[in-house]
Scaffold this active site. Structure first.
Site, short mmCIF file in Angstrom:
data_model
loop_
_atom_site.label_atom_id
_atom_site.label_comp_id
_atom_site.label_asym_id
_atom_site.label_seq_id
_atom_site.Cartn_x
_atom_site.Cartn_y
_atom_site.Cartn_z
N LYS A 93 0.78 -1.24 -0.12
CA LYS A 93 -0.03 -0.05 0.06
C LYS A 93 0.85 1.29 -0.04
CE LYS A 93 -3.99 -1.91 2.48
NZ LYS A 93 -4.68 -1.85 3.55
N ASN A 101 -1.06 9.05 -4.35
CA ASN A 101 -1.22 9.99 -3.67
C ASN A 101 -0.08 11.20 -4.12
OD1 ASN A 101 -3.63 9.35 -2.51
ND2 ASN A 101 -2.57 8.49 -0.89
N TYR A 147 7.81 -5.62 -1.46
CA TYR A 147 8.66 -4.50 -1.93
C TYR A 147 9.12 -4.33 -3.44
CZ TYR A 147 12.82 -1.46 -1.01
OH TYR A 147 13.75 -0.43 -0.93
#
Ligand code: NAD
Ligand code: UDP
Ligand code: UDP
Length: 324
Positions: A93, A101, A147
């Site tokens: 996330k 974002n 990752y």
């Protein structure tokens, strides 16, 4: 004199982020340091708090953020295998929602945005050394994938926003970097070996120690990062950032023992899954486009890093409440 800019550093209280904030303040900029303190101590930036051009914001990049800035360095993401595997879903996330974002923020404000990508996008490479044109060899569902694939998806997002919305992006693939303010317990090899050597505990080599890494000292890396951000807009990367000096993990252990004058023995432990066997950046692109190359040898860099961890241990002795 640089023009004063308002610069957002996500993951700003982390190891690399804290050094970057310091460098940007030295250049005269205003720095908004954002962090959720997942894998770093606020202490890393305490010494910057008195500076009127510095602001610290507790925030998680997986949630939207509305601020006005001229540049963004997106570093938020746990970087050590122990930290990023602790909560793999949150790691994905952070990589993906965090990138969306920050790209949305860059789109609205017109800010130039740097992404801290990683040599992990190459996985366990079957090309050596790694050039930017190599697509990598990554296990998409192994323990490192949260990752590796998270960072690969972030790269894809950066290039998609660039193509679709003409965003001014800079994507840097960072290879193993070390130095003062690494978290002493984050499990990365340099901090582990130094702490073990200073405490006289056995040095834990995973596997037979023949796997290689190329270690870059933090000051060199930050230098590369700010030069990249200031480079012409059409140079967007991806660009390797690291020190091409390649060492086996066994050589690293021996050097740390020598430099700390330690009595530690060496213990061999099982190699974790998907551990890359070799890694070395080809930095021709950074050399030619930025005129940059690392200047600090492993021996010099380790000496400075050992001094830092040694001072931390001394502080802990006089203040046992201090958590290391
Ligand atoms: P670090 O763990 O010290 O710093 C990461 C920072 O991000 C921490 O302060 C952490 O609290 C913060 N963070 C994590 N998740 C967050 C979230 N959801 N919202 C806000 N903040 C969050 O690690 P570092 O070595 O300083 O790495 C910085 C960046 O560079 C990372 O993106 C990492 O993937 C990348 N990188 C580092 C290396 C290296 O060798 N140090 C190599 C390749 C890539
Ligand atoms: N966003 C943000 N800060 C901003 C602008 C956008 O955090 O200043 C977030 C926003 O919540 C959105 C994401 O960035 O979810 C992507 O923004 P974009 O404009 O690309 O997408 P859209 O809003 O059109 O879904
Ligand atoms: N490693 C090791 N002992 C340790 C920590 C790590 O031998 O105490 C090894 C690890 O297996 C890997 C290398 O050192 O081969 C680098 O590990 P690190 O976690 O620092 O970074 P990455 O694997 O992500 O490059």
């Amino acid at each position: 004199m640089h023009l004063r800019k308002r610069i957002l550093v996500t993951g700003g209280s982390g190891f690399l982020g804290s050094h970057l904030c310091e460098r940007l303040l030295t250049q005269g900029h205003e720095v908004l340091c954002l962090d959720n303190f997942f894998s770093s101590a606020r202490e890393n930036v305490y010494h910057l708090m008195d500076n009127k051009r510095f602001e610290l914001l507790r925030h998680d990049v997986t949630f939207p953020l509305f601020v006005e800035v001229d540049e963004i360095y997106n570093l938020a993401c746990p970087a050590s295998p122990i930290h990023y595997q602790h909560d793999p879903v949150q790691t994905i996330k952070t990589c993906v929602h965090g990138a969306i974002n920050m790209l949305g923020l860059a789109k609205r404000t017109g800010a130039r945005i740097f992404q801290a990508s990683t040599s992990e996008v190459y996985g366990d490479p079957d090309q050596h050394p790694q050039t930017e044109s190599y697509w990598g060899h990554v296990n998409p569902n192994g323990i490192r994938s949260c990752y590796d694939e998270g960072k690969r998806c972030a790269e894809s997002l950066f290039f998609s926003y660039h193509r679709q919305h003409k965003l001014p992006i800079k994507v840097g693939r960072i290879f193993n970097t070390y130095g003062p303010r690494m978290h002493p317990n984050d499990g990365r090899v340099v901090s582990n070996f130094i702490m073990q050597a200073l405490r006289g505990q056995p040095i834990t080599i995973y596997g037979d120690g023949s796997q290689t890494r190329s270690f870059c000292y933090v000051d060199d890396l930050i230098d590369c990062m700010v030069r990249f951000m200031a480079s012409p807009a059409d140079f967007i990367g991806p660009m390797n950032m690291g020190n091409p000096g390649e060492f086996t993990i066994r050589q690293l252990a021996e050097l740390v023992v020598e430099l700390t004058n330690s009595s530690s023995s060496i213990n061999f432990e099982p190699l974790p899954g998907d551990d890359p066997k070799q890694r070395r950046p080809d930095i021709t692109l950074a050399r030619t486009r930025l005129g940059w190359e690392p200047t600090i040898t492993l021996r010099e860099g380790l000496t400075k890093t050992i001094a830092y961890f040694d001072a931390q241990l001394t502080r802990q002795k006089s203040d046992p409440a201090l958590q290391l």
